[in-house]
Design an enzyme around this catalytic site. Structure first.
Site, mmCIF file in Angstrom:
data_model
loop_
_atom_site.group_PDB
_atom_site.id
_atom_site.type_symbol
_atom_site.label_atom_id
_atom_site.label_comp_id
_atom_site.label_asym_id
_atom_site.label_seq_id
_atom_site.Cartn_x
_atom_site.Cartn_y
_atom_site.Cartn_z
ATOM 1 N N LYS A 146 1.443 18.353 -5.739
ATOM 2 C CA LYS A 146 0.548 17.428 -5.042
ATOM 3 C C LYS A 146 0.785 15.998 -5.528
ATOM 4 O O LYS A 146 1.421 15.772 -6.558
ATOM 5 C CB LYS A 146 -0.911 17.831 -5.278
ATOM 6 C CG LYS A 146 -1.347 17.795 -6.732
ATOM 7 C CD LYS A 146 -2.791 18.254 -6.894
ATOM 8 C CE LYS A 146 -3.202 18.208 -8.367
ATOM 9 N NZ LYS A 146 -4.625 18.554 -8.549
ATOM 10 N N TYR B 259 -0.420 -16.159 -13.409
ATOM 11 C CA TYR B 259 -1.711 -16.587 -12.866
ATOM 12 C C TYR B 259 -2.735 -16.837 -13.968
ATOM 13 O O TYR B 259 -2.833 -16.092 -14.939
ATOM 14 C CB TYR B 259 -2.257 -15.522 -11.917
ATOM 15 C CG TYR B 259 -1.513 -15.437 -10.607
ATOM 16 C CD1 TYR B 259 -1.614 -16.454 -9.666
ATOM 17 C CD2 TYR B 259 -0.716 -14.335 -10.312
ATOM 18 C CE1 TYR B 259 -0.927 -16.378 -8.464
ATOM 19 C CE2 TYR B 259 -0.027 -14.248 -9.110
ATOM 20 C CZ TYR B 259 -0.136 -15.276 -8.188
ATOM 21 O OH TYR B 259 0.541 -15.201 -6.997
#
Length: 368
Positions: free
Chosen positions: A40, A263
């Site tokens: 999965k 940033y």
């Protein structure tokens, strides 16, 4: 999602490691217990199709997925006759799609079985909530009623019954034992034992081999990762990690004292230093919390400085390097290693999340 084949950032998956982990687990299982590979979430970030092929080569007898779409992807990739079980919830209106593709579904509600109009036989695995608290029936009455409902419909087959342990990855076993006892009570309440009784995830299969029943669901440890750091020293064999994450420096420059990067200008050089920009960021799964962690450059630790950007990350170098130099984010370089567990510890999470976050924008290359 578009895969970045034309960018020097990539994941290497060592198929030999996956095969070895499966073989080592199989060697400790009774002969009549099947190993199902849990693939999965894109095989926990390792790549569902290639991992499924590798697992089958190593002797896996079937596959477990979370959603019907993953099961269909396996069928479309050529796994036509293999056992596939969807562990999560499936919409009632998709039952026919599963039936036509011979995909086994998990059922945990009586009303889901009502007024089903099936065009092909549907194989059901009854989920028991023995203490996980997510999905599953909780009483013997529910189990018997569902068994009766299934028996009345010749298009339904109660192929399996299972549960999931909440604390199998802990050394303290009292809650695990409570769950096992509750599951066995519900199991024995059925008139007929299904073909597959299965309870063991990776942790339980490693530490509690006596509860293998008919099959185990081998997930995180197939990829060479321990189910929890608590049990790492108690494992019956050494796990071989299959995933490594690499990139290359696309820009190298020297900062002067007072120069800032990224940033918010959260990192400012206090002396002359070399830094490199890497073409990987949080859009790839290298989330912003990696800021302050480290990578390997020529076997030496190099810290991640400033904020991780969407597509780029900046590291501080121990000295000047050439553009194009290889950087190891997860893996081994010159005898030093950064593991998914190391990253998980820094991020205050688990190794499952570290690899699952690495999305399909990063190409996977399969070796060995």
């Amino acid at each position: 999602m578009v895969t970045g084949w034309h960018r020097p950032t990539w994941i290497e998956i060592d198929r030999a490691a996956i095969r070895e982990n499966i073989k080592n687990e199989q060697n400790k299982l009774p002969e009549n217990v099947d190993l199902w590979a849990v693939v999965k979430a894109n095989a926990y970030g390792h790549g569902i199709i290639e991992v499924a092929r590798t697992a089958k080569e190593a002797g896996a007898k079937g596959f477990c997925v979370a959603i019907l779409d993953e099961a269909l992807a396996l069928r479309e990739a050529g796994f036509q006759d293999d056992f596939i079980l969807v562990l999560g919830a499936t919409r009632k209106e998709d039952a026919n799609l599963a039936a036509k593709n011979h995909i086994s579904l998990t059922v945990f509600r009586e009303d889901w079985l009502e007024e089903l109009t099936l065009e092909a036989p549907l194989r059901i695995h009854l989920k028991v909530d023995s203490g996980m608290g997510r999905l599953g029936i909780r009483t013997t009455d529910e189990a018997r009623r569902i068994e009766t409902t299934i028996a009345k419909d010749n298009q339904l087959q109660l192929e399996g019954i299972y549960t999931h342990f909440a604390t199998a990855d802990q050394l303290e076993t009292s809650y695990f034992e409570q769950q096992l006892a509750k599951f066995q009570t519900i199991l024995t309440s059925l008139k007929n034992r299904p073909t597959y009784v299965h309870t063991a995830n990776s942790a339980a299969s490693l530490l509690q081999p006596q509860i293998g029943f008919d099959a185990i669901r081998f997930g995180i440890s197939m990829y060479g990762l321990t189910p929890s750091t608590e049990i790492k020293t108690s494992l019956p064999f050494e796990l071989k990690p299959a995933l490594a994450l690499y990139t290359e420096m696309v820009h190298v420059k020297e900062l002067a004292p007072g120069d800032s990067v990224s940033y918010g200008a959260t990192y400012t050089a206090t002396e002359r230093e070399w830094v490199a920009t890497l073409p990987i960021g949080y859009a790839d799964g290298l989330i912003r919390h990696y800021s302050g962690f480290h990578v390997l450059v020529d076997g030496e630790l190099a810290p991640i400085i400033g904020r991780v950007c969407m597509d780029q990350t900046i590291i501080k170098l121990p000295r000047e390097f050439q553009t194009g130099s290889k950087v190891t984010i997860i893996g081994t370089d010159h005898g030093n290693t950064i593991t998914a567990d190391d990253a998980a510890h820094y991020l205050d999470t688990i190794n499952y999340e570290v690899t699952c976050l690495l999305n399909e924008r990063i190409p996977r290359k399969y070796i060995h």
